[in-house]
Design a protein around this motif. Sequence first.
Motif, short mmCIF file in Angstrom:
data_model
loop_
_atom_site.label_atom_id
_atom_site.label_comp_id
_atom_site.label_asym_id
_atom_site.label_seq_id
_atom_site.Cartn_x
_atom_site.Cartn_y
_atom_site.Cartn_z
N PHE A 181 7.32 27.58 -33.35
CA PHE A 181 7.34 29.14 -33.37
C PHE A 181 6.15 29.61 -34.22
O PHE A 181 5.26 30.40 -33.73
N CYS A 248 13.57 38.49 -32.97
CA CYS A 248 12.65 37.85 -33.39
C CYS A 248 12.26 38.32 -34.72
O CYS A 248 11.92 39.77 -34.60
N CYS A 251 8.39 39.81 -33.54
CA CYS A 251 8.20 40.82 -32.47
C CYS A 251 9.61 41.57 -32.09
O CYS A 251 9.31 42.71 -31.55
N CYS A 268 10.71 32.16 -29.13
CA CYS A 268 10.43 33.64 -28.76
C CYS A 268 9.48 33.56 -27.49
O CYS A 268 8.38 33.19 -27.68
N ASN A 270 8.04 35.93 -26.29
CA ASN A 270 6.86 36.80 -26.67
C ASN A 270 5.77 36.10 -27.37
O ASN A 270 4.60 36.31 -27.31
N CYS A 271 6.22 35.65 -28.58
CA CYS A 271 5.29 34.94 -29.42
C CYS A 271 4.83 33.74 -29.13
O CYS A 271 4.04 33.00 -29.95
ZN ZN Z 1 8.67 37.14 -31.19
#
Ligand code: ZN
Length: 273
Positions: A181, A248, A251, A268, A270-271
Motif C-alpha cells: 500500500f 482508505c 483517498c 486500495c 485507487n492508491c
Molecule cells: Zn486509497
Amino acid sequence: MPELPEVEVTRRGVAPHLEGRIVTDVKLRHTGLRWPFPQGLAERLRGMRVHSAGRRGKYLLIRFDHGTLILHLGMSGHLRVLPSATPAQKHDHFDLVLGDELLRLTDPRRFGAVLWHAASDGDVAGHMLLRGLGAEPLEAGFTAQLLYRMTRKRSAPIKQVLLAGDIVVGVGNIYASESLFKAGINPRTPAHRIGLQRYEKLAQAIRETLAAAIEKGGSTLRDFLAADGQPGYFQQSYFVYDRAGSPCRICGAEVRQFRQGQRSTFYCVNCQK
Ligand code: ZN
C-alpha cells in the motif's frame, strides 16, 4: 501469530537478562513442540555462559561458545523473563534458568521450537531452518536492487513473492499488505513486471513499516515480560490490513479484500496500481 517485529521486540526485551549470565538449569515440561526437544539439553547448557541473544528471521539465536540455542515462537508462543521461583502453568513448556531469573517459553499450540545447533556442526547460519532465509529487511543487504534482480524470472504476484521469504524475511501477511500500500503497488502485480524505481519505493516501504512496528512494540515491551503480561501481541493501526469495507486513509475509497494463496490481501484499488 508473532511476526518479525514482535520477535525483535522480544529479543530486545530478553537480551539484557540473558547476555553474560550463566545457565543454572533447563526445564522441559513436554517431549517437544513442533520438533522433539534436543536430547540432554540441560546437561549441555548447565554452567554455560550466554554469549549473545540474536535473531535471524523469526528465530531467536541464544549463542554460547559451544553452540546456539534456536527458539521459535510458532503460532502462539511468547517468551517472558520471570523470577526463577515462578510456578509453571499449563502451557509453559520450556524454562532456561539463569540464577534468580528464568526465560520461559509458553506455547499453547506447540508450533514453536527449541533446537540446539552445536558449534562443531559449523556456523548456525547453515542450519537447515536458516540457510534458505532471505535478507534481513533492516540490514544493509536488503536493497531495491536485490528485489529487482531476484524477481526477473518470477511471474507470481508480488505479494506471494514477498511472503515466500527467500528474498527478504519478515514480510508476513500484515506487513506485505501494508508495504505494498505504502509503495502504491497492486498486490496482484507479477513480480517481474515491477521496475527498479518501484522496487526502490517498496524496499523503503518495507523498511519503514517494520521499523515503525518495532518502535511501537518497544513501548509495550512491558507486556511481553511481566508475569501478568498479556500473551497477545501489540495492536497497531493499519492503512489497509484488516480494514476491508472501511475508507482508505489516503483517498477515502473502500479498502478491498481478496484471497491470495490461503491468505487475505487488503488493498486500495485507487492508491495501488
Ligand atoms: Zn486509497
